[in-house]
Design a protein around this motif. Sequence first.
Motif, PDB file in Angstrom:
ATOM      1  N   VAL A 150      58.939 -20.371  22.165  1.00  0.00           N
ATOM      2  CA  VAL A 150      59.915 -19.437  21.601  1.00  0.00           C
ATOM      3  C   VAL A 150      60.298 -18.452  22.700  1.00  0.00           C
ATOM      4  O   VAL A 150      59.445 -17.722  23.214  1.00  0.00           O
ATOM      5  CB  VAL A 150      59.355 -18.672  20.389  1.00  0.00           C
ATOM      6  CG1 VAL A 150      60.449 -17.819  19.752  1.00  0.00           C
ATOM      7  CG2 VAL A 150      58.762 -19.631  19.370  1.00  0.00           C
ATOM      8  N   VAL A 151      61.576 -18.430  23.057  1.00  0.00           N
ATOM      9  CA  VAL A 151      62.056 -17.596  24.159  1.00  0.00           C
ATOM     10  C   VAL A 151      62.753 -16.370  23.594  1.00  0.00           C
ATOM     11  O   VAL A 151      63.624 -16.486  22.720  1.00  0.00           O
ATOM     12  CB  VAL A 151      63.035 -18.381  25.060  1.00  0.00           C
ATOM     13  CG1 VAL A 151      63.556 -17.491  26.185  1.00  0.00           C
ATOM     14  CG2 VAL A 151      62.347 -19.618  25.632  1.00  0.00           C
ATOM     15  N   ALA A 152      62.385 -15.205  24.077  1.00  0.00           N
ATOM     16  CA  ALA A 152      63.122 -13.983  23.767  1.00  0.00           C
ATOM     17  C   ALA A 152      64.316 -13.922  24.712  1.00  0.00           C
ATOM     18  O   ALA A 152      64.155 -13.799  25.924  1.00  0.00           O
ATOM     19  CB  ALA A 152      62.224 -12.762  23.940  1.00  0.00           C
ATOM     20  N   SER A 153      65.511 -14.033  24.149  1.00  0.00           N
ATOM     21  CA  SER A 153      66.724 -14.191  24.965  1.00  0.00           C
ATOM     22  C   SER A 153      67.610 -12.955  24.905  1.00  0.00           C
ATOM     23  O   SER A 153      67.833 -12.371  23.841  1.00  0.00           O
ATOM     24  CB  SER A 153      67.519 -15.405  24.485  1.00  0.00           C
ATOM     25  OG  SER A 153      68.756 -15.495  25.166  1.00  0.00           O
ATOM     26  N   ARG A 154      68.150 -12.605  26.077  1.00  0.00           N
ATOM     27  CA  ARG A 154      69.129 -11.521  26.173  1.00  0.00           C
ATOM     28  C   ARG A 154      70.544 -12.027  25.941  1.00  0.00           C
ATOM     29  O   ARG A 154      71.474 -11.220  25.835  1.00  0.00           O
ATOM     30  CB  ARG A 154      69.054 -10.894  27.576  1.00  0.00           C
ATOM     31  CG  ARG A 154      67.728 -10.248  27.898  1.00  0.00           C
ATOM     32  CD  ARG A 154      67.576 -10.025  29.397  1.00  0.00           C
ATOM     33  NE  ARG A 154      67.442 -11.277  30.128  1.00  0.00           N
ATOM     34  CZ  ARG A 154      67.280 -11.367  31.449  1.00  0.00           C
ATOM     35  NH1 ARG A 154      67.250 -10.268  32.173  1.00  0.00           N
ATOM     36  NH2 ARG A 154      67.162 -12.552  32.026  1.00  0.00           N
ATOM     37  N   TYR A 155      70.715 -13.357  25.855  1.00  0.00           N
ATOM     38  CA  TYR A 155      72.062 -13.927  25.906  1.00  0.00           C
ATOM     39  C   TYR A 155      72.480 -14.644  24.631  1.00  0.00           C
ATOM     40  O   TYR A 155      73.396 -15.466  24.652  1.00  0.00           O
ATOM     41  CB  TYR A 155      72.165 -14.881  27.092  1.00  0.00           C
ATOM     42  CG  TYR A 155      71.875 -14.210  28.408  1.00  0.00           C
ATOM     43  CD1 TYR A 155      72.574 -13.069  28.805  1.00  0.00           C
ATOM     44  CD2 TYR A 155      70.880 -14.674  29.255  1.00  0.00           C
ATOM     45  CE1 TYR A 155      72.310 -12.435  30.003  1.00  0.00           C
ATOM     46  CE2 TYR A 155      70.603 -14.049  30.460  1.00  0.00           C
ATOM     47  CZ  TYR A 155      71.323 -12.937  30.829  1.00  0.00           C
ATOM     48  OH  TYR A 155      71.055 -12.293  32.018  1.00  0.00           O
ATOM     49  N   ILE A 156      71.815 -14.377  23.515  1.00  0.00           N
ATOM     50  CA  ILE A 156      72.282 -14.877  22.230  1.00  0.00           C
ATOM     51  C   ILE A 156      72.658 -13.678  21.365  1.00  0.00           C
ATOM     52  O   ILE A 156      72.381 -12.528  21.722  1.00  0.00           O
ATOM     53  CB  ILE A 156      71.225 -15.754  21.521  1.00  0.00           C
ATOM     54  CG1 ILE A 156      69.935 -14.969  21.287  1.00  0.00           C
ATOM     55  CG2 ILE A 156      70.947 -17.007  22.327  1.00  0.00           C
ATOM     56  CD1 ILE A 156      68.889 -15.766  20.516  1.00  0.00           C
ATOM     57  N   LYS A 157      73.304 -13.922  20.245  1.00  0.00           N
ATOM     58  CA  LYS A 157      73.784 -12.842  19.386  1.00  0.00           C
ATOM     59  C   LYS A 157      72.635 -11.924  18.984  1.00  0.00           C
ATOM     60  O   LYS A 157      71.599 -12.393  18.492  1.00  0.00           O
ATOM     61  CB  LYS A 157      74.451 -13.427  18.148  1.00  0.00           C
ATOM     62  CG  LYS A 157      75.085 -12.374  17.252  1.00  0.00           C
ATOM     63  CD  LYS A 157      75.784 -13.000  16.070  1.00  0.00           C
ATOM     64  CE  LYS A 157      76.421 -11.930  15.178  1.00  0.00           C
ATOM     65  NZ  LYS A 157      77.113 -12.525  14.007  1.00  0.00           N
TER      66      LYS A 157
END
Length: 413
Positions: A150-157
């Motif tokens: 599970v990736v914590a993403s800066r680039y999704i909504k």
Amino acid sequence: MTGYESTVPEELGGPALGGATARTGREDTVPEPGAVTIVVPTFNESGNVRELLHRITESVPGRLPCEVVFVDDSTDDTPEVISKAAQDCPFPVTVLHRDEPVGGLGGAVVEGMKAATSDWIVVMDGDLQHPPSLVPELVTTGERARAGLVVASRYIKGGSRAGLAGSYRVAVSRAATWLTKSLFPRRLHGISDPMSGFFAIRRSAVTAGLLQPLGYKILLELAVRSRPRQVTEVPFVFQDRFAGESKSTAREGLRFLRHLAGLRTASPVARMLAFGLIGATGFVPNLLGLYALTALGMHYVPAEILANQLGVAWNFCLVEHLLFRERRRHRARWDRVGRFALLANADLVLRIPLIALLVGRFGMGVLSATALALVTTFVLRFAGTEALVYLPRRDKAGRGSRTPRSRTPRRTA
């Protein structure tokens, strides 16, 4: 502080800390796999770790049991600060201090994964740019989606890179993300933020023997070398650094590029193609040397022999740092240099008789014979370089030479 020996199998497994049930913002109750180990690599973060532990205490133990493992490469008093702050924590806190920071931040994360005892491992930075309040959501999302990563993403909504300081760092982050996704479109499919240092991974999905970390992008290493079958993401807002200074430097950028090259050339076919490209660049120093030597009045035959050594030296440096970085430990440097130079110069000696054989015995044209000879000697030189220069030496029992063991980290409970 006491020394310890860690015995770690290739597949990271072991008992969990206990059972728990986590309540999410939804109506359903998701059973957790027992607990989470939070791995935090640190380098001179004494101004951040007390606040980090405080925020973890506020966010995590009420929803699922946890332990925190700091892997520390600091030259300041960070280990002592952690030890003092840990006395007020309602969960186990361990500090593994490394005298030699092998593999950089990525190597520190791997050490922390080896020490983990939970089903889930969450990796996060120690500067509070990764919010501890998101840890339960990472694990809950992984359980709900039956994901391995599970990736914590800066680039999704819902995500943002607001904490990146300055337009320069934003531009570098964008360029690095574009480059990695371009080089690994299949392996990074479904990961919008491969540069993220904040993620959760099942311990069963980590194969320690496959990892060869270099620098600070351990998620990229995991995704390319041992990516779990199911990957999902959650959005997060990249925070401002709480205290201290960023560790991102030009040197780390170069290590990142070397890491990319090593990952991209992991397969034999890709390695051979890269070997050919490096060989092609070697013509530049070769021709420059030939021009300089003949301009000084040297006969073209000895000038070509000497100029060829410049190309050999150039190729050796690139091959060492881009293709076979992880295999350099198997032989001494002088041994590698001698073997590489011998193979490179043998290419010249072999090519001319081979061209003569193809033309005289088989009636081939000069151009086609030369092209075939170039391809043949190239393949032989690549195979010889792998087998004779960079493969581990065999001992008398027929086993490959072992990798030297790094110093054991010191543990502080």
